[in-house]
Design a protein around this motif. Structure first.
Motif, PDB file in Angstrom:
ATOM      1  N   ALA A 237     -49.018 -27.870  -0.797  1.00  0.00           N
ATOM      2  CA  ALA A 237     -48.061 -26.853  -1.224  1.00  0.00           C
ATOM      3  C   ALA A 237     -48.478 -25.529  -0.610  1.00  0.00           C
ATOM      4  O   ALA A 237     -49.620 -25.098  -0.772  1.00  0.00           O
TER       5      ALA A 237
ATOM      6  N   SER B 252     -48.465 -22.425  -1.229  1.00  0.00           N
ATOM      7  CA  SER B 252     -48.353 -21.387  -2.249  1.00  0.00           C
ATOM      8  C   SER B 252     -48.904 -20.072  -1.719  1.00  0.00           C
ATOM      9  O   SER B 252     -49.699 -20.035  -0.782  1.00  0.00           O
TER      10      SER B 252
ATOM     11  N   PRO C  46     -43.331 -25.263  -3.061  1.00  0.00           N
ATOM     12  CA  PRO C  46     -43.035 -26.671  -3.363  1.00  0.00           C
ATOM     13  C   PRO C  46     -43.847 -27.586  -2.461  1.00  0.00           C
ATOM     14  O   PRO C  46     -44.204 -27.206  -1.344  1.00  0.00           O
TER      15      PRO C  46
ATOM     16  N   ASN D 196     -48.790 -24.824 -10.461  1.00  0.00           N
ATOM     17  CA  ASN D 196     -47.622 -24.788  -9.591  1.00  0.00           C
ATOM     18  C   ASN D 196     -46.383 -25.234 -10.362  1.00  0.00           C
ATOM     19  O   ASN D 196     -46.271 -26.388 -10.792  1.00  0.00           O
TER      20      ASN D 196
ATOM     21  N   HIS E 132     -43.504 -25.948  -9.403  1.00  0.00           N
ATOM     22  CA  HIS E 132     -42.707 -26.988  -8.760  1.00  0.00           C
ATOM     23  C   HIS E 132     -43.255 -28.384  -9.033  1.00  0.00           C
ATOM     24  O   HIS E 132     -42.564 -29.376  -8.786  1.00  0.00           O
TER      25      HIS E 132
ATOM     26  N   CYS F 115     -40.172 -19.525 -12.415  1.00  0.00           N
ATOM     27  CA  CYS F 115     -40.875 -20.189 -11.306  1.00  0.00           C
ATOM     28  C   CYS F 115     -40.697 -19.309 -10.064  1.00  0.00           C
ATOM     29  O   CYS F 115     -39.615 -19.248  -9.485  1.00  0.00           O
TER      30      CYS F 115
ATOM     31  N   SER G 108     -41.407 -18.409  -6.213  1.00  0.00           N
ATOM     32  CA  SER G 108     -41.759 -19.064  -4.973  1.00  0.00           C
ATOM     33  C   SER G 108     -42.007 -18.021  -3.886  1.00  0.00           C
ATOM     34  O   SER G 108     -41.495 -16.922  -3.957  1.00  0.00           O
TER      35      SER G 108
END
Length: 465
Positions: A163, A165, A172, A447, A449, A460, A462
């Motif tokens: 992911a 991040s 995701p 996370n 996701h 959430c 992103s």
């Protein structure tokens, strides 16, 4: 998502912050002359005068994270075995590579994720300076491209999912099929680095060219084993030729037995991987490679031939290259060097090119490149077609001996259908070759996701969102 504390807040290693801060704020009167010291830190790191510190910060996180993920990866292969007290290493040795709760896989993910993020962040900062004409030394950017390429390649080599991040913003998961794109990212970084230092005849130009060859070869391997079911054998003719041409270009930029290393001693860095083997004695190199002392913890170098168990494929004697490797590795303790690319690796890539395509991209045959690599390691017996060892078996052996503890062995075992003596038949490594480490608990928990228990009333966030 990167490295989190128990409360879910992003944290980076204290040593990294000191490294960045110490260079970035040189000449400033006081960090306390502002309303928010955190804003000052970010502003100083984005100053052109901090360019070298930013590049060094990226390197430090790569060094910090790589030895841990390499330790996990190599324990699943036949290179390392568990001899200590932490039985999660035993599960890895037995081939249970896919457990997101394994504490050492989890630590590896948590150490490697900041390295990926920091490389990208450093590139963003340094590209901005370069675009504005404010970057005093473009090699700071070029070498950061090099670190980033190595990091992206290693993620794709060692993990089944990832992911992307960004601090507290959850990326995701890319999915198993999406991992191949990490090689594309790595190659893009290398091209950018070579655009800056191409034609300079420096070690950095050579190392970037060699990393391109390694990434292209690794991508070819991933094309075989990255998505189940895997295919076995050498690279495809197309992939072998492409990697071979890149290796040829790298060899043209250097001479002799050169290598590019992560030098822990020079950086005053701590290597978890070397520490776990040399000092904690949690793991050791396996019986495939060494004869252990009576306690079973370390190599018995008082034995004939230095306690080397791996026998040369040609003459059946203990391979002298391993004695050289272990002497240096053991003497360095937790500051052992780790090799990223080398002249020997380039010859092996070209040997596989020649094996698959008849001759290598440089016009030389399989024997030429196999024996060139052996000669660099002071091995005197040459391979010939009449040696009684097939080209494929010779390639497998030379990669095993020359690329020891470089992150290639497990992938070679998968593609050449080799089994570790330690693997249990029920383990994924044995029963589903091509299985690598998953996204682990720390990322799953933090996370949004991925976490099935993410609170419905918590947004959430992103990256870029």
């Amino acid at each position: 998502m990167t490295k989190l504390d128990k409360n879910g807040r992003l944290r980076f290693g204290a040593a990294l912050l000191v490294l960045w801060l110490g260079v970035a704020v040189a000449g400033c009167s006081s960090l306390l002359d502002v309303d928010n010291p955190n804003n000052a830190l970010d502003a100083e790191l984005r100053s052109p005068v901090a360019a070298a510190a930013v590049a060094n910060g990226a390197l430090y996180t790569v060094m910090d994270g790589y030895t841990y993920v390499l330790l996990d990866h190599s324990t699943v292969s036949d290179e390392l075995i568990w001899v200590g007290s932490r039985d999660a290493f035993q599960k890895l040795e037995q081939g249970y590579i896919n457990d997101p709760l394994n504490e050492f896989s989890d630590q590896g993910f948590r150490d490697w994720a900041p390295a990926r993020w920091m490389c990208d962040e450093a590139i963003d900062i340094l590209e901005t300076h370069n675009g504005a004409g404010d970057l005093e030394d473009v090699t700071d950017l070029a070498r950061t491209y090099y670190y980033a390429a190595f990091t992206y390649m290693s993620i794709a080599d060692m993990f089944d999912d990832w992911a992307l991040s960004d601090r507290k913003a959850s990326g995701p998961p890319v999915g198993e099929a999406g991992m191949g794109a990490f090689y594309t990212t790595a190659l893009g970084y290398i091209s950018s680095g070579l655009a800056l230092v191409g034609g300079t005849a420096t070690d950095l130009e050579r190392d970037l060219a060699a990393m391109r060859a390694r990434v292209m070869h690794a991508q070819g391997v991933w094309n075989m084993i990255g998505v189940l079911p895997i295919s076995t054998g050498p690279l495809s003719a197309t992939d072998a030729a492409a990697a071979g041409a890149a290796a040829q270009a790298a060899l043209a930029l250097g001479s002799g037995d050169w290598s590019s290393i992560l030098d822990f001693n020079a950086a005053s860095a701590f290597g978890d991987g070397a520490y776990a083997i040399n000092e904690r004695l949690e793991l050791r190199f396996s019986d495939v490679y060494i004869h252990a002392d009576p306690d079973g913890k370390v190599r018995d170098d008082t034995l004939p031939n230095g306690g080397i168990a791996l026998l040369d494929a040609i003459d059946g004697t203990p391979d002298p290259r391993l004695d050289v490797f272990f002497d240096a590795f053991e003497a360095a303790g937790s500051t052992s060097d780790f090799t990223m690319v080398s002249a020997r690796m380039m010859h092996l890539i070209l040997a596989e090119d020649a094996m698959v395509n008849g001759t290598a991209s440089d016009g030389n045959d399989f024997a030429y490149h196999i024996n060139a690599g052996r000669e660099l390691g002071s091995v005197t017996s040459d391979w010939t077609a009449g040696s009684g060892v097939s080209q494929q078996d010779m390639l497998i052996y030379e990669r095993q001996a020359n690329l020891l503890f470089m992150g290639s062995r497990l992938n070679d075992m998968y593609r050449f259908d080799l089994k570790s003596p330690s693997w249990q038949t029920a383990s994924p490594a044995y029963s589903a070759p091509g299985t690598f480490m998953p996204i682990t608990k720390a990322e799953i928990d933090s996370n949004c996701h991925i976490n099935p228990d993410w609170p419905a009333d918590v947004e959430c966030v992103s990256p870029g969102g």
